[in-house]
Design a protein around this motif. Structure first.
Motif, PDB file in Angstrom:
ATOM      1  N   ASN A 128      -2.052 -30.691  -4.231  1.00  0.00           N
ATOM      2  CA  ASN A 128      -2.516 -32.069  -3.996  1.00  0.00           C
ATOM      3  C   ASN A 128      -3.474 -32.568  -5.071  1.00  0.00           C
ATOM      4  O   ASN A 128      -3.984 -33.687  -4.978  1.00  0.00           O
ATOM      5  CB  ASN A 128      -3.164 -32.192  -2.609  1.00  0.00           C
ATOM      6  CG  ASN A 128      -4.361 -31.263  -2.441  1.00  0.00           C
ATOM      7  OD1 ASN A 128      -4.969 -30.822  -3.413  1.00  0.00           O
ATOM      8  ND2 ASN A 128      -4.704 -30.962  -1.189  1.00  0.00           N
ATOM      9  N   ASN A 133      -4.754 -37.526   2.079  1.00  0.00           N
ATOM     10  CA  ASN A 133      -4.267 -38.671   2.851  1.00  0.00           C
ATOM     11  C   ASN A 133      -3.445 -39.631   1.987  1.00  0.00           C
ATOM     12  O   ASN A 133      -2.518 -39.219   1.307  1.00  0.00           O
ATOM     13  CB  ASN A 133      -5.438 -39.391   3.529  1.00  0.00           C
ATOM     14  CG  ASN A 133      -6.223 -38.435   4.424  1.00  0.00           C
ATOM     15  OD1 ASN A 133      -5.639 -37.533   5.037  1.00  0.00           O
ATOM     16  ND2 ASN A 133      -7.530 -38.604   4.474  1.00  0.00           N
ATOM     17  N   GLU A 134      -3.844 -40.921   1.972  1.00  0.00           N
ATOM     18  CA  GLU A 134      -3.038 -41.901   1.253  1.00  0.00           C
ATOM     19  C   GLU A 134      -3.111 -41.719  -0.261  1.00  0.00           C
ATOM     20  O   GLU A 134      -2.283 -42.250  -1.010  1.00  0.00           O
ATOM     21  CB  GLU A 134      -3.470 -43.336   1.616  1.00  0.00           C
ATOM     22  CG  GLU A 134      -4.890 -43.695   1.191  1.00  0.00           C
ATOM     23  CD  GLU A 134      -5.925 -43.307   2.231  1.00  0.00           C
ATOM     24  OE1 GLU A 134      -7.100 -43.668   2.059  1.00  0.00           O
ATOM     25  OE2 GLU A 134      -5.535 -42.658   3.230  1.00  0.00           O
ATOM     26  N   ASP A 135      -4.122 -40.963  -0.720  1.00  0.00           N
ATOM     27  CA  ASP A 135      -4.254 -40.731  -2.162  1.00  0.00           C
ATOM     28  C   ASP A 135      -3.470 -39.506  -2.633  1.00  0.00           C
ATOM     29  O   ASP A 135      -3.442 -39.210  -3.829  1.00  0.00           O
ATOM     30  CB  ASP A 135      -5.728 -40.537  -2.537  1.00  0.00           C
ATOM     31  CG  ASP A 135      -6.556 -41.789  -2.282  1.00  0.00           C
ATOM     32  OD1 ASP A 135      -6.017 -42.889  -2.491  1.00  0.00           O
ATOM     33  OD2 ASP A 135      -7.723 -41.658  -1.870  1.00  0.00           O
ATOM     34  N   SER A 136      -2.867 -38.770  -1.695  1.00  0.00           N
ATOM     35  CA  SER A 136      -2.149 -37.548  -2.056  1.00  0.00           C
ATOM     36  C   SER A 136      -1.070 -37.859  -3.092  1.00  0.00           C
ATOM     37  O   SER A 136      -0.298 -38.812  -2.929  1.00  0.00           O
ATOM     38  CB  SER A 136      -1.499 -36.927  -0.821  1.00  0.00           C
ATOM     39  OG  SER A 136      -2.498 -36.526   0.102  1.00  0.00           O
ATOM     40  N   ASP A 138       2.349 -37.841  -5.362  1.00  0.00           N
ATOM     41  CA  ASP A 138       3.765 -37.516  -5.160  1.00  0.00           C
ATOM     42  C   ASP A 138       4.230 -36.680  -6.351  1.00  0.00           C
ATOM     43  O   ASP A 138       3.480 -36.407  -7.292  1.00  0.00           O
ATOM     44  CB  ASP A 138       4.602 -38.779  -4.989  1.00  0.00           C
ATOM     45  CG  ASP A 138       4.397 -39.765  -6.131  1.00  0.00           C
ATOM     46  OD1 ASP A 138       3.950 -39.327  -7.225  1.00  0.00           O
ATOM     47  OD2 ASP A 138       4.672 -40.961  -5.946  1.00  0.00           O
TER      48      ASP A 138
END
Length: 603
Positions: A128, A133-136, A138
């Protein structure tokens, strides 16, 4: 930067104080609000944001379970975070770099991130980069983070699921829970290399092919799991602690087979705590250092000799990083006969024979002196543990008699058996309260094995290495004339193995008692022993031992039986395995010095 790190394996939020007023951080300036409330994270854990932590140490002092530790985290590596388990959890910096046609050996303490790195490379854990969270991130972000490195292509293959990965995990005892049937049916089912007969022969699996996986011992399961990995065609092979449960002969055969993978341009990464085996099978070395349970840093790739010596010295020159205060040095000792010929004989035993089922064991008589440590080496199934059981009186010989009258013994068995609900604190109090040893002796053992770090755990909560440390400490603080210690290095990392060896060595010397040590790690045995007993025979059928002999003679006899030669590293003095058919290997075989060539001062 100093921050508090929470060990979630130790933290017991439900057993802490009432309501949400967790004593560990109730008064911490980093989490207090006007209402003096504390944010609770997942599963009730107290939540401390690292950016708000001042390193004041309040949480450390208030926590009743020693869950928090204050650590210095290297700020210059902030951009190199690979994975973070929680905002106040373990952090891994950098990543292992698998190269084609190379075996990368990995060395480091337990809890420092080795298995985390392997789980990332195997695809079982998605990194990660320290974001949540939403900052993880891709996959494109992760791949871009390693753009230009060897890892870029590897991660692209992992993302597309086109990379053929073979992972031999650390925990092999759970295999029978998920895989059913016989050894032969399993290996035939997965074999894609057409090398089954060769692998089975090299790993001595012939006699257990028709056994069910559920009845195999730890060593048998380990060899089956290694065979299962080698029989599958892959591009990258990951081996996590493959030498556990194996004797020296089996370790060398395993290492030889893993080395053969690199000849076919495969990527190979091996985590290993046996330094001799790591040295023998690796082309390159990566070190992991940091604070166990808090953070781990992966070093730059090093040459094998240089990398292992760096680990022993505790200083990485190219990173200007010291991660251990004292260097670990191996000292060559004179033959034990010159040290103990005038010492008091603590125990004598005569010739013995015993039969257990289909196995027959013959033991010639011997003696052990005050201050002496006798190491015991030999293949699995040759009678080493049976010998310990004979000395301890657990079993009686069919021929011969052991006079144990007035002899006090303390035994650390191969398979440690405590009641699961017993607390480490209770054992620790027993050790501290032992009236037979001075405070300095007990302090050295407690601090050396880091027992106070785990005193709030129960036996069932301990890892294999933690349980081993407790059992050895318990054994050494029982009043005895002779200490019998069976496989003390099992589940311990390199640093703790050598620390354990030094603790046993100094303890036996200081109290002028004696010890028999069964051990498969040759470097640990070299580090700890004055004399050796070598076991030979046909495993499971017939075993016989040598008399106690000086370290050089014993090692020469054992290494000749193993068909390998050792040399001494000029910098650290550690034993190193010579490459088969190298000039030095041929010369040492010719002059009969399998252990190492003695210096003029030793002649």
């Amino acid at each position: 930067m100093r921050i508090a790190v929470l060990d979630r394996d130790t933290c017991k939020p439900t057993d802490c104080s009432v309501s949400s007023n967790k004593p560990c951080i109730k008064y911490c300036p980093g989490v207090r609000t006007g209402l003096e409330t504390i944010t609770l994270g997942k599963n009730g854990f107290p939540y401390l944001t690292p950016s708000l932590c001042s390193g004041c140490g309040i949480c450390v002092k208030k926590c009743p379970f020693n869950c928090y530790k204050i650590v210095n985290v290297p700020e210059k590596l902030d951009s190199q975070i690979t994975h973070k388990y929680a905002l106040d959890g373990f952090t891994l910096f950098r990543m292992l770099l698998p190269s084609k046609g190379r075996v990368l050996g990995v060395i480091g303490q337990n809890g420092i991130g080795k298995s985390t790195a392997m789980n990332i490379l195997s695809g079982h854990l998605k990194m990660n980069l320290g974001l949540f969270n939403e900052d993880s991130p891709d996959w494109p972000e992760i791949i871009d983070h390693f753009k230009g490195s060897i890892l870029q292509g590897y991660l692209e293959g992992l993302k597309e699921k086109k990379l053929k990965l073979i992972h031999k995990p650390q925990e092999i005892t759970a295999i029978p829970k998920f895989v059913k049937g016989t050894v032969e049916s399993l290996l035939k089912k997965i074999d894609t290399t057409e090398k089954m007969d060769y692998i089975v022969s090299e790993l001595s699996l012939d006699k257990i092919l028709h056994r069910d996986l559920s009845v195999l011992s730890g060593g048998e399961l380990q060899r089956v799991s290694i065979a299962a990995a080698l029989l599958r065609e892959g591009e990258c092979y990951l081996f996590d602690e493959p030498s556990s449960y194996l004797d020296v002969s089996q370790r060398l055969k395993m290492a030889k087979l893993i080395r053969e993978l690199s000849d076919t341009e495969k990527r190979v990464i091996v985590i290993e705590h046996d330094l001799a085996i790591l040295d023998f099978l690796s082309d390159q070395i990566c070190l992991l250092y940091g604070v166990p349970g808090a953070y781990g840093i992966i070093s730059n790739v090093q040459g094998v000799r240089v990398g292992i010596n760096i680990y022993l010295n505790g200083y990485i020159k190219d990173e200007n990083m010291r991660f251990r205060e004292e260097a670990i040095q191996f000292h060559e000792r004179p033959p034990a006969s010159s040290l103990y010929e005038n010492s008091k004989i603590l125990f004598e035993y005569g010739d013995m024979e015993t039969t257990l089922g289909d196995f027959h064991l013959k033991i010639p008589g011997g003696e052990i002196h005050a201050g002496e440590v006798i190491g015991i080496l030999g293949p699995n199934g040759s009678g080493k543990t049976t010998f310990i059981n004979l000395i301890s009186g657990k079993i009686n010989p069919d021929k011969g008699v052991i006079d144990q009258k007035d002899l006090k013994l303390s035994v650390k068995t191969q398979y440690i058996d405590y009641e699961p609900e017993i607390t480490v604190y209770g054992i620790l109090q027993k050790i501290k309260g032992s009236p037979h040893f001075d405070s300095q002796y007990k302090k050295r053992i407690i601090q050396g094995f880091k027992l106070e770090d785990i005193e709030n755990r129960t036996i069932k909560e301990l890892s294999g290495g933690e349980l081993q440390r407790i059992a050895i400490a318990d054994c050494l603080t029982n009043e005895a004339d002779v200490y019998l210690i069976d496989e003390p290095s099992a589940f311990l990392d390199v640093e703790m193995r050598l620390s354990m060896a030094l603790i046993i060595r100094r303890s036996i010397e200081s109290i002028k008692k004696a010890a028999f040590i069964v051990e498969h790690d040759i470097i640990t045995q070299d580090f700890i022993s004055d004399s050796l007993i070598v076991f030979k025979g046909t495993p499971g059928v017939m075993g016989f031992s040598s008399v106690p002999q000086d370290l050089r003679s014993g090692m020469n006899e054992f290494l000749k039986m193993m068909n390998i030669t050792f040399r001494r590293d000029l910098s650290t003095g550690r034993p190193r395995v010579n490459k088969i058919n190298s000039n030095l290997d041929k010369y040492q075989r010719k002059i009969g010095e399998y252990y190492y060539i003695p210096t003029k001062d030793e002649d």
